[in-house]
Design an enzyme around this catalytic site. Structure first.
Site, short mmCIF file in Angstrom:
data_model
loop_
_atom_site.label_atom_id
_atom_site.label_comp_id
_atom_site.label_asym_id
_atom_site.label_seq_id
_atom_site.Cartn_x
_atom_site.Cartn_y
_atom_site.Cartn_z
CE LYS A 116 -3.68 2.39 2.52
NZ LYS A 116 -3.74 3.20 1.97
NE ARG A 137 -10.44 7.57 -3.13
CZ ARG A 137 -10.71 7.97 -2.10
NH1 ARG A 137 -10.48 9.41 -1.63
NH2 ARG A 137 -11.53 7.63 -1.35
CD GLU A 174 -1.33 6.14 -3.38
OE1 GLU A 174 -2.38 5.32 -4.45
OE2 GLU A 174 -1.32 6.54 -2.44
#
Ligand code: IVH
Length: 670
Positions: A116, A137, A174
């Site tokens: 992550k 986002r 990401e």
């Protein structure tokens, strides 16, 4: 008009450049030297300059094309960008797995385990294989259009590589900054008096939210893709295969991703990542487990704003509360004074922390840290722990504020802080034990006193044995003393003794440079020597007089004056002179006397002994003009390794070329 041939050549170059970019930025396996890559890029740039109509929007030259924006426009995500549920311990991960197995009525589930990343989520929309739009986002439904900025990230392809891909393909992932990139960026920001970012995530987010894409282009951003949004058609029925397809398309997918069976293997993965976490080049804040079969994902669906089929297993927090027991000052190898908070020991992210840096005086004032305060400390990777903030509500009445000492805690020399600088420094450079190793090595270096054979291992031995406390002690070393050192012997000792003797005949400029006075590089040392002509005159000069020297401003002048004010330093210099160090005393240079006056120089390629900027300054100190491009008025072209097209141009014009040796002779002989 661009001919068919030109268009074909430009297309071939683009393909080659894209391929090499992919190998370099995505696979991390470059197959050609940088110089060869630059040649391809230059050829393409040349073609595009001559035939602008041949430029395509996805050309590698067009990453930073557009003008700065007034504001970002909004983008509505057709498929919302969701967040993830969190698990903070193994029990919560097991419960997640149990729930899913019950719903799906299976004994064992196949999962994809991913890291992550701690960056910011971005959507990339490819249409017909071309990057059409990139968006943040935002709140998950509406984000911002950051296409111009995302185009500057070299690991993101402007066009997909694979033979086949869906007409519409939205990729999600990401964007992040590596630790190394983050440290370098903050260093630059600090040098330019710009905002310092608190962590790599803020730096990445701040960099993507620039209205001017040229700024984003200068920031070291990267991206790992971890999923898809809107897709026309089906990519695959397993998440792991989707990632593999993305990889084929030239997108970067984390190499830490694995497919496992059952929750035990998920937990093994977690422990593996915890163990290697601090070796990763970027920040992560946990791992993510995702059900691999798309059919099963669909069956379990979503709750609220997160999928039921995935969960983030977070690392324990890396911030903790503790108490400041004292604030002490450390003196670094360059004389920089750093305040350090001594803390009540506390476990942060699995490591006991007992001190944390407070950076500098201004930082302490800004955060208002006092002895006795309760503070939040943070540890990020292998970085030195730092105090994030004070918990003001818990401040005891007895809390004491801190002020920087006026004298060095190690050698008692004056502490100076130059105007506009954040760092306070000890000015006893020649004497301060904290700076000993660094000062001796610099003193002995090739461009300073040039004491051959005096490297760091030997200096470290000499310092440890107590033979050398200041650079003046070097000249009282005896051959028998040296010969008795481990790995030395009679021959090496005699050689070093000879090198020490040889170094005694030097120039004033070299000697001044060797003293390691803050901000006095070779060029400034030359200028000081030329202006004052003797050490005595320089020692006696006040700040005003010093500023009469070209290129010497108030900061450099105050550093020089502070250095010579220290009795400790003056005593070391006297001992050096007593050891018969000498140079030809030159009469002060007549104002305006500049031996290379009016001569035009161009420098190309890399020099081994100095940067191009230093070479430029030193030539300028002698009156030369240094320009960026070669013309018929250029007198000399200095050629280092890997010279650029300037060399060809010089050869065409028949201009005299100087190699590095010839440049040094010129600089030192004049
Ligand atoms: S999957 C529907 N995978 O974490 C699933 N997210 O809390 C949506 N993140 O906004 C995300 N690494 O920015 C996924 N391997 C990974 C991730 C990841 C980091 C971020 C992402 C998202 C947030 C969710």
């Amino acid at each position: 008009m661009a001919s068919k041939h030109v268009i074909r050549r430009a297309a071939a170059l683009r393909e080659q450049i894209n391929e090499h970019n992919y190998r370099y930025y995505v696979l991390n396996e470059p197959t050609i030297p940088d110089a060869e890559f630059d040649r391809l890029l230059r050829e393409l740039e040349g073609l595009e300059r001559r035939y602008p109509e041949s430029i395509t929007p996805d050309s590698p030259t067009q990453r930073v094309g557009a003008q700065p924006l007034e504001a970002f426009s909004e983008v509505v995500h057709e498929i919302p960008m969701l967040s993830l549920g969190n698990a903070f311990d193994e029990g919560e991960v097991r419960a997640f797995d149990r729930r899913l197995r019950e719903r799906l009525r299976v004994d064992v589930l196949e999962y994809v385990c991913e890291i992550k990343l701690d960056g910011l989520a971005i959507s990339l929309m490819y249409e017909g294989g071309k990057l059409k739009r990139a968006a943040t986002r935002g709140d998950g439904t509406v984000g911002e259009d950051v296409t111009q900025n995302v185009r500057t990230i070299k690991s993101i392809p402007l066009s997909l590589r694979a033979q086949r891909f869906p007409r519409v393909l939205e990729v999600r992932g990401e964007v992040f900054m590596t630790h190394e990139g983050f440290v370098a960026l903050n260093k630059m920001q600090s040098a330019h008096g710009q905002k310092i970012f608190a962590n790599p995530r803020n730096a990445a987010a701040g960099s993507l939210r620039q209205l001017d894409p040229r700024i984003t282009a200068s920031r070291p951003l990267d991206m790992f893709c971890y999923g898809i949004g809107k897709v026309e058609g089906v990519l695959s029925d397993r998440h792991s295969d989707i990632l593999a397809r993305l990889r084929e398309c030239g997108l970067k997918v984390s190499p830490e991703t694995v497919v496992v069976n059952g929750v035990h293997e998920c937990l093994d993965y977690y422990h593996h990542i915890v163990a290697i976490r601090h070796r990763l080049a970027y920040a992560i804040d946990g791992v993510v487990y995702k059900v691999n079969a798309m059919q099963q994902q669909q069956t379990v669906g979503y709750i609220a704003r997160a999928p039921r089929w995935a969960i983030a297993h977070k690392f324990p927090p890396e911030e903790e509360l503790t108490k400041v027991l004292a604030i002490e000052v450390q003196v670094g190898r360059t004389g920089a004074l750093t305040p350090v908070a001594r803390l009540k020991p506390v476990l942060v992210g699995g490591v006991t922390v007992t001190n944390a840096t407070l950076h500098n005086e201004d930082e302490i004032k800004r955060k208002d840290v006092r002895v006795g305060d309760t503070v939040i400390v943070r540890r990020a990777g292998d970085v030195i722990p730092e105090v994030v903030q004070v918990v003001k509500e818990r401040r005891p009445k007895t809390a004491r504020s801190f002020s920087m000492p006026r004298r060095c805690p190690i050698c008692n020399s004056e502490v100076v802080r130059a105007q506009g600088e954040a760092i306070a420094r000890c000015s006893g450079g020649l004497y301060c034990p904290a700076q000993r190793m660094q000062v001796i090595l610099h003193f002995a270096s090739r461009r300073a006193m040039n004491i051959e054979g005096l490297g760091d291992k030997l200096v470290s031995q000499l310092v440890r044995k107590g033979y050398v406390k200041t650079v003046a002690d070097l000249y009282s070393l005896r051959v028998d003393q040296l010969a008795a050192l481990p790995r030395m012997g009679e021959r090496s000792a005699t050689k070093l003794d000879r090198a020490l003797k040889n170094s005694k005949l030097t120039t004033l400029a070299r000697f001044l440079y060797a003293l390691g006075i803050r901000d006095i590089g070779e060029a400034t040392a030359e200028l000081l020597a030329a202006h004052f002509g003797s050490l005595k005159a320089l020692e006696q000069a006040d700040v005003e007089e010093l500023q009469k020297v070209p290129d010497v401003g108030p900061v450099v002048a105050s550093n020089v004056a502070a250095f010579f004010r220290q009795g400790h330093n003056r005593r070391v210099i006297k001992r050096l002179l007593d050891a018969n160090l000498c140079w030809k005393t030159r009469p002060p240079m007549a104002p305006g006397h500049r031996p290379l006056s009016g001569q035009m120089f161009v420098i190309t390629g890399t020099l081994a002994s100095m940067t191009r900027e230093e070479a430029k300054q030193r030539l300028q100190a002698l009156g030369a003009k240094v320009t960026a491009s070669v013309s018929k008025n250029t007198r000399f072209v200095v050629v280092g390794t890997d010279p650029g097209s300037k060399l060809e141009r010089a050869e065409q014009l028949g201009i005299r070329l100087l190699d590095e040796r010839a440049l040094l002779d010129l600089l030192e002989g004049t």
